[in-house]
Design a protein around this motif. Structure first.
Motif, PDB file in Angstrom:
ATOM      1  N   ASP A   6      19.743 -17.391  27.574  1.00 44.36           N
ATOM      2  CA  ASP A   6      20.600 -18.554  27.331  1.00 44.36           C
ATOM      3  C   ASP A   6      19.909 -19.418  26.279  1.00 44.36           C
ATOM      4  O   ASP A   6      18.867 -20.033  26.550  1.00 44.36           O
ATOM      5  CB  ASP A   6      20.788 -19.331  28.640  1.00 44.36           C
ATOM      6  CG  ASP A   6      21.814 -20.455  28.502  1.00 44.36           C
ATOM      7  OD1 ASP A   6      21.985 -20.958  27.373  1.00 44.36           O
ATOM      8  OD2 ASP A   6      22.441 -20.807  29.509  1.00 44.36           O
ATOM      9  N   GLU A   7      20.476 -19.448  25.091  1.00 46.61           N
ATOM     10  CA  GLU A   7      19.835 -20.148  23.989  1.00 46.61           C
ATOM     11  C   GLU A   7      19.766 -21.656  24.197  1.00 46.61           C
ATOM     12  O   GLU A   7      18.901 -22.333  23.638  1.00 46.61           O
ATOM     13  CB  GLU A   7      20.574 -19.846  22.678  1.00 46.61           C
ATOM     14  CG  GLU A   7      20.489 -18.397  22.244  1.00 46.61           C
ATOM     15  CD  GLU A   7      19.052 -17.945  22.019  1.00 46.61           C
ATOM     16  OE1 GLU A   7      18.209 -18.799  21.677  1.00 46.61           O
ATOM     17  OE2 GLU A   7      18.772 -16.746  22.197  1.00 46.61           O
ATOM     18  N   SER A   8      20.668 -22.176  25.031  1.00 41.71           N
ATOM     19  CA  SER A   8      20.660 -23.628  25.260  1.00 41.71           C
ATOM     20  C   SER A   8      19.525 -24.056  26.190  1.00 41.71           C
ATOM     21  O   SER A   8      18.973 -25.146  26.060  1.00 41.71           O
ATOM     22  CB  SER A   8      22.002 -24.085  25.837  1.00 41.71           C
ATOM     23  OG  SER A   8      22.237 -23.486  27.101  1.00 41.71           O
ATOM     24  N   THR A   9      19.173 -23.193  27.118  1.00 34.08           N
ATOM     25  CA  THR A   9      18.121 -23.546  28.081  1.00 34.08           C
ATOM     26  C   THR A   9      16.837 -22.764  27.867  1.00 34.08           C
ATOM     27  O   THR A   9      15.800 -23.100  28.446  1.00 34.08           O
ATOM     28  CB  THR A   9      18.603 -23.286  29.523  1.00 34.08           C
ATOM     29  OG1 THR A   9      18.849 -21.875  29.678  1.00 34.08           O
ATOM     30  CG2 THR A   9      19.858 -24.067  29.839  1.00 34.08           C
ATOM     31  N   GLY A  32      18.270 -18.795  35.282  1.00 36.58           N
ATOM     32  CA  GLY A  32      17.077 -19.600  35.517  1.00 36.58           C
ATOM     33  C   GLY A  32      15.763 -18.864  35.524  1.00 36.58           C
ATOM     34  O   GLY A  32      14.764 -19.387  36.032  1.00 36.58           O
ATOM     35  N   PHE A  33      15.690 -17.643  34.973  1.00 37.47           N
ATOM     36  CA  PHE A  33      14.433 -16.895  34.966  1.00 37.47           C
ATOM     37  C   PHE A  33      13.611 -17.259  33.727  1.00 37.47           C
ATOM     38  O   PHE A  33      14.130 -17.325  32.618  1.00 37.47           O
ATOM     39  CB  PHE A  33      14.712 -15.396  34.993  1.00 37.47           C
ATOM     40  CG  PHE A  33      15.462 -14.958  36.211  1.00 37.47           C
ATOM     41  CD1 PHE A  33      14.803 -14.793  37.423  1.00 37.47           C
ATOM     42  CD2 PHE A  33      16.836 -14.741  36.159  1.00 37.47           C
ATOM     43  CE1 PHE A  33      15.495 -14.408  38.558  1.00 37.47           C
ATOM     44  CE2 PHE A  33      17.533 -14.351  37.286  1.00 37.47           C
ATOM     45  CZ  PHE A  33      16.863 -14.190  38.501  1.00 37.47           C
TER      46      PHE A  33
END
Length: 349
Positions: A6-9, A32-33
């Motif tokens: 996920d590029e945002s997180t 969330g990894f």
């Protein structure tokens, strides 16, 4: 087995499709990894769970957690079982597949409990919890062989309960200045209620016309949580009241109703009002008046008084709300010595 970032997180996640136990197509997404390897590992674990299902090749740790998650145990009991498991069981059996556990391992575990745990009854409780998981695996995971079946259970050590005479109770209870606690302990002595049952009572549980109270819930004394069922199924019952206890509660009802503008008997606790009393406060008041006893002594004293005054043991079982007569006999049969002498006296007639 695709995983994504996920590029945002800047966190990794996996998204995979599978069929549930009913054959329906489903999609599982988990985020969330911190690293890609963690996401892949978790996806592989999830797919393995889906494909393997309820199998006796599951680890003891998996079955134990499945048992806790799907049981109706109270949070307090679940916490105790998890603490016992983490302290005594997990390092020995957690990693082992259920169908690989041997009788020798179980025998050694029993020996470990007997040698290590200071209290025999605590060791017995842990062993029983261990066997519960084994039985759960037999019922739900297809475990064919019980490795504990030929191993002797840990014996129960049952100390003779302490009790006080009625005269001692009546004399000492007068030392409690607070009327709330004085009446709480008096109710418990003359009804045999457990402290959690007594503190969970609301006014709709009291019937002054029938001279009885209904036991249908209990309070967790550690956090004042009210559970909508008593300690055991057999504990849910109607408890008759002596006339003077019925009068005591009737007068208490009138006082509480007159003193509280928002009195509602459906939610107003007999001992506490809008919220139940704190057990710690009750315990402190009890110890001040009865330093040589604990609160549960009141229940034993109720049973002992009835037994010593000739109440039949089957009636006593009903009044104590025991599920089995063996529980009553195992605890109070020593009080029926005179009954034995009376029976044998027929030979002297």
């Amino acid at each position: 087995m695709p995983v994504y970032k996920d590029e945002s997180t800047k966190k990794w996640y996996f998204s995979t499709r599978y069929k549930d136990v009913y054959g329906n197509n489903k999609r599982k997404l988990k985020r969330g990894f911190a690293i890609k390897r963690e996401a892949k590992s978790e996806e592989a674990r999830f797919l393995n769970d889906v494909n393997e299902g309820y199998s006796d090749s599951r680890t003891f740790n998996y079955v134990f957690n499945h048992y806790l998650e799907n049981s109706d145990l109270r949070p307090k009991t679940k916490k105790r079982k998890r603490n016992e498991y983490n302290k005594h069981v997990k390092d020995k059996f957690g990693h082992i597949n259920m169908n690989k556990i041997t009788q020798n391992q179980c025998q050694e575990f029993r020996k470990y409990l007997m040698d290590t745990v200071p209290s025999t009854n605590t060791a017995r409780t842990i062993w029983f919890g261990f066997k519960v998981v084994i039985n759960y695996a037999k019922k739900y995971f297809g475990l064919r062989i019980d490795p504990t079946i030929s191993i002797k259970p840990i014996p129960r050590v049952k100390p003779r309960p302490k009790y006080m005479l009625r005269e001692e109770f009546e004399e000492r209870v007068k030392d409690i200045k607070e009327q709330d606690y004085r009446e709480l302990f008096t109710l418990m002595f003359y009804t045999g209620l457990r402290v959690g049952e007594a503190m969970a009572l609301v006014w709709t549980d009291f019937n002054k016309y029938k001279k009885e109270i209904s036991i249908n819930k209990t309070m967790d004394i550690s956090n004042r949580t009210i559970y909508p069922r008593p300690k055991t199924d057999s504990s849910e019952d109607i408890v008759p009241l002596p006339k003077f206890i019925n009068e005591m509660l009737t007068q208490r009802y009138q006082r509480e109703k007159s003193a509280n503008k928002y009195f509602d008997e459906r939610s107003y606790f007999i001992f506490g009002g809008m919220a139940p009393k704190h057990y710690q406060h009750a315990q402190k008041k009890f110890q001040q008046a009865f330093p040589n006893y604990n609160i549960h002594t009141l229940r034993h004293s109720y049973a002992s008084y009835l037994a010593n005054n000739g109440v039949d043991i089957f009636v006593l079982q009903s009044l104590m709300r025991h599920a089995q007569i063996t529980e009553t006999m195992g605890t109070y049969s020593h009080l029926y010595t005179q009954k034995k002498h009376d029976a044998i006296a027929i030979f002297d007639e």
